[in-house]
Scaffold this motif. Sequence first.
Motif, PDB file in Angstrom:
ATOM      1  N   SER A 114       0.839  -1.143   0.128  1.00  0.00           N
ATOM      2  CA  SER A 114       0.091   0.000  -0.075  1.00  0.00           C
ATOM      3  C   SER A 114       0.840   1.244  -0.144  1.00  0.00           C
ATOM      4  CB  SER A 114      -0.960   0.175   1.249  1.00  0.00           C
ATOM      5  OG  SER A 114      -0.178   0.119   2.459  1.00  0.00           O
ATOM      6  N   ASP A 115       0.224   2.465  -0.317  1.00  0.00           N
ATOM      7  CA  ASP A 115       0.943   3.643  -0.267  1.00  0.00           C
ATOM      8  C   ASP A 115       1.538   3.650   1.171  1.00  0.00           C
ATOM      9  OD1 ASP A 115       0.975   4.242  -2.856  1.00  0.00           O
ATOM     10  OD2 ASP A 115      -0.816   5.612  -2.961  1.00  0.00           O
ATOM     11  N   ALA A 116       0.595   3.310   2.287  1.00  0.00           N
ATOM     12  CA  ALA A 116       1.290   3.630   3.577  1.00  0.00           C
ATOM     13  C   ALA A 116       2.641   2.649   3.947  1.00  0.00           C
ATOM     14  CB  ALA A 116       0.141   2.955   4.582  1.00  0.00           C
ATOM     15  N   GLU A 117       2.559   1.545   3.113  1.00  0.00           N
ATOM     16  CA  GLU A 117       3.902   0.762   3.363  1.00  0.00           C
ATOM     17  C   GLU A 117       4.841   1.526   2.467  1.00  0.00           C
ATOM     18  OE1 GLU A 117       1.650  -3.651   3.957  1.00  0.00           O
ATOM     19  OE2 GLU A 117       1.623  -2.732   2.123  1.00  0.00           O
ATOM     20  N   ARG A 118       4.761   1.890   1.376  1.00  0.00           N
ATOM     21  CA  ARG A 118       5.698   2.366   0.469  1.00  0.00           C
ATOM     22  C   ARG A 118       6.064   3.653   1.380  1.00  0.00           C
ATOM     23  NH1 ARG A 118       3.395   4.385  -4.127  1.00  0.00           N
ATOM     24  NH2 ARG A 118       5.405   4.499  -5.043  1.00  0.00           N
ATOM     25  N   TYR A 119       5.160   4.377   2.002  1.00  0.00           N
ATOM     26  CA  TYR A 119       5.670   5.742   2.589  1.00  0.00           C
ATOM     27  C   TYR A 119       6.776   5.372   3.553  1.00  0.00           C
ATOM     28  CZ  TYR A 119       5.176  10.320   4.326  1.00  0.00           C
ATOM     29  OH  TYR A 119       5.345  11.632   4.799  1.00  0.00           O
ATOM     30  N   THR A 120       6.301   4.424   4.369  1.00  0.00           N
ATOM     31  CA  THR A 120       7.113   3.967   5.465  1.00  0.00           C
ATOM     32  C   THR A 120       8.519   3.433   4.803  1.00  0.00           C
ATOM     33  OG1 THR A 120       5.208   3.234   6.954  1.00  0.00           O
ATOM     34  CG2 THR A 120       7.136   2.191   7.445  1.00  0.00           C
ATOM     35  N   ASP A 163      14.283   4.652   4.192  1.00  0.00           N
ATOM     36  CA  ASP A 163      15.410   5.021   3.032  1.00  0.00           C
ATOM     37  C   ASP A 163      15.741   6.149   2.704  1.00  0.00           C
ATOM     38  OD1 ASP A 163      15.472   2.125   2.644  1.00  0.00           O
ATOM     39  OD2 ASP A 163      14.103   2.258   0.857  1.00  0.00           O
ATOM     40  N   SER A 164      15.272   7.267   3.502  1.00  0.00           N
ATOM     41  CA  SER A 164      15.276   8.711   3.090  1.00  0.00           C
ATOM     42  C   SER A 164      15.034   8.952   1.764  1.00  0.00           C
ATOM     43  CB  SER A 164      16.772   9.298   3.871  1.00  0.00           C
ATOM     44  OG  SER A 164      17.091   8.931   5.078  1.00  0.00           O
ATOM     45  N   ASP A 165      14.001   8.417   1.245  1.00  0.00           N
ATOM     46  CA  ASP A 165      13.670   8.738  -0.259  1.00  0.00           C
ATOM     47  C   ASP A 165      12.798   9.821  -0.591  1.00  0.00           C
ATOM     48  OD1 ASP A 165      12.875   8.541  -2.803  1.00  0.00           O
ATOM     49  OD2 ASP A 165      12.569   6.267  -2.881  1.00  0.00           O
ATOM     50  N   LEU A 166      13.390  10.940  -0.381  1.00  0.00           N
ATOM     51  CA  LEU A 166      12.203  12.230  -0.457  1.00  0.00           C
ATOM     52  C   LEU A 166      11.476  12.166  -1.558  1.00  0.00           C
ATOM     53  CD1 LEU A 166      14.832  14.817   0.910  1.00  0.00           C
ATOM     54  CD2 LEU A 166      13.127  13.473   2.166  1.00  0.00           C
ATOM     55  N   THR A 167      12.128  11.779  -2.823  1.00  0.00           N
ATOM     56  CA  THR A 167      11.219  11.708  -3.964  1.00  0.00           C
ATOM     57  C   THR A 167       9.954  11.018  -3.869  1.00  0.00           C
ATOM     58  OG1 THR A 167      13.251  12.103  -5.280  1.00  0.00           O
ATOM     59  CG2 THR A 167      11.292  11.449  -6.667  1.00  0.00           C
ATOM     60  N   THR A 168      10.134   9.737  -3.366  1.00  0.00           N
ATOM     61  CA  THR A 168       8.874   8.744  -3.096  1.00  0.00           C
ATOM     62  C   THR A 168       8.232   9.440  -2.070  1.00  0.00           C
ATOM     63  OG1 THR A 168      10.117   6.904  -4.055  1.00  0.00           O
ATOM     64  CG2 THR A 168       8.165   6.519  -2.650  1.00  0.00           C
ATOM     65  N   LEU A 169       8.413   9.921  -1.174  1.00  0.00           N
ATOM     66  CA  LEU A 169       7.640  10.691  -0.051  1.00  0.00           C
ATOM     67  C   LEU A 169       6.909  11.704  -0.445  1.00  0.00           C
ATOM     68  CD1 LEU A 169      10.415  10.799   2.912  1.00  0.00           C
ATOM     69  CD2 LEU A 169       8.450   9.295   2.857  1.00  0.00           C
ATOM     70  N   VAL A 170       7.443  12.808  -1.234  1.00  0.00           N
ATOM     71  CA  VAL A 170       6.826  13.686  -1.840  1.00  0.00           C
ATOM     72  C   VAL A 170       5.808  13.121  -2.960  1.00  0.00           C
ATOM     73  CG1 VAL A 170       6.941  15.732  -3.243  1.00  0.00           C
ATOM     74  CG2 VAL A 170       8.551  15.402  -1.305  1.00  0.00           C
ATOM     75  N   ARG A 171       6.000  12.256  -3.697  1.00  0.00           N
ATOM     76  CA  ARG A 171       5.043  11.641  -4.584  1.00  0.00           C
ATOM     77  C   ARG A 171       3.838  11.211  -4.211  1.00  0.00           C
ATOM     78  NH1 ARG A 171       9.095   9.497  -9.337  1.00  0.00           N
ATOM     79  NH2 ARG A 171       9.628  11.483 -10.166  1.00  0.00           N
ATOM     80  N   VAL A 221       0.495  12.415   7.802  1.00  0.00           N
ATOM     81  CA  VAL A 221       0.512  11.652   6.312  1.00  0.00           C
ATOM     82  C   VAL A 221       0.392  10.242   6.666  1.00  0.00           C
ATOM     83  CG1 VAL A 221       1.935  11.107   4.192  1.00  0.00           C
ATOM     84  CG2 VAL A 221       1.989  13.498   5.210  1.00  0.00           C
ATOM     85  N   SER A 222       1.048   9.731   7.767  1.00  0.00           N
ATOM     86  CA  SER A 222       0.750   8.184   7.779  1.00  0.00           C
ATOM     87  C   SER A 222      -0.396   7.960   8.286  1.00  0.00           C
ATOM     88  CB  SER A 222       1.862   7.847   8.880  1.00  0.00           C
ATOM     89  OG  SER A 222       3.127   7.930   8.389  1.00  0.00           O
ATOM     90  N   VAL A 269      -6.643   5.376   4.102  1.00  0.00           N
ATOM     91  CA  VAL A 269      -6.785   4.914   2.952  1.00  0.00           C
ATOM     92  C   VAL A 269      -6.603   3.662   2.537  1.00  0.00           C
ATOM     93  CG1 VAL A 269      -5.662   5.436   0.425  1.00  0.00           C
ATOM     94  CG2 VAL A 269      -6.326   7.273   1.675  1.00  0.00           C
ATOM     95  N   ALA A 270      -5.484   2.955   3.069  1.00  0.00           N
ATOM     96  CA  ALA A 270      -5.280   1.600   2.850  1.00  0.00           C
ATOM     97  C   ALA A 270      -6.542   0.863   3.416  1.00  0.00           C
ATOM     98  CB  ALA A 270      -3.862   1.314   3.722  1.00  0.00           C
ATOM     99  N   GLU A 271      -7.210   1.303   4.429  1.00  0.00           N
ATOM    100  CA  GLU A 271      -8.362   0.558   5.017  1.00  0.00           C
ATOM    101  C   GLU A 271      -9.661   1.079   4.220  1.00  0.00           C
ATOM    102  OE1 GLU A 271      -8.377   1.778   9.141  1.00  0.00           O
ATOM    103  OE2 GLU A 271      -6.354   0.468   9.417  1.00  0.00           O
ATOM    104  N   GLY A 272      -9.686   1.801   3.186  1.00  0.00           N
ATOM    105  CA  GLY A 272     -10.765   2.112   2.432  1.00  0.00           C
ATOM    106  C   GLY A 272     -11.538   3.337   3.213  1.00  0.00           C
ATOM    107  N   LYS A 273     -10.792   4.068   3.984  1.00  0.00           N
ATOM    108  CA  LYS A 273     -11.518   5.129   4.603  1.00  0.00           C
ATOM    109  C   LYS A 273     -11.208   6.329   4.076  1.00  0.00           C
ATOM    110  CE  LYS A 273     -11.589   2.594   8.972  1.00  0.00           C
ATOM    111  NZ  LYS A 273     -11.116   2.350  10.442  1.00  0.00           N
TER     112      LYS A 273
END
Length: 95
Positions: free
Chosen positions: A35-41, A46-54, A69-70, A76-80
């Motif tokens: 999920s985007d929540a997992e990708r965000y974490t 990883d200090s991947d600022l590009t992915t965080l901002v996207r 944001v989390s 969103v991951a739970e459909g809310k």
Amino acid sequence: MSTTTCPHASSGCDYPTGECSGACVSKAAKAKAPSDAERYTRAMIDSDLTTLVRIEQKHNLYGYPPEIVSVGLHAVAEGKNAREAIDAYLAGEQS
């Protein structure tokens, strides 16, 4: 970043054009994707600022602190609704 739909939408990809890598997967495979929540974490670790901002921009959460944001991304991951979850969190309500 473009907000138009990925040119590979017919294959199940729904990322904004600027985020799509062209390696879109089927809807069934995508359901198993993080999920985007997992990708965000992971991006935070990883200090991947590009992915965080996207991810923040994709969900209209850019500019909020990562904790907020989390909360939205997990909702969103739970459909809310992300905004409703954030408002409840800030009001001190438990989910």
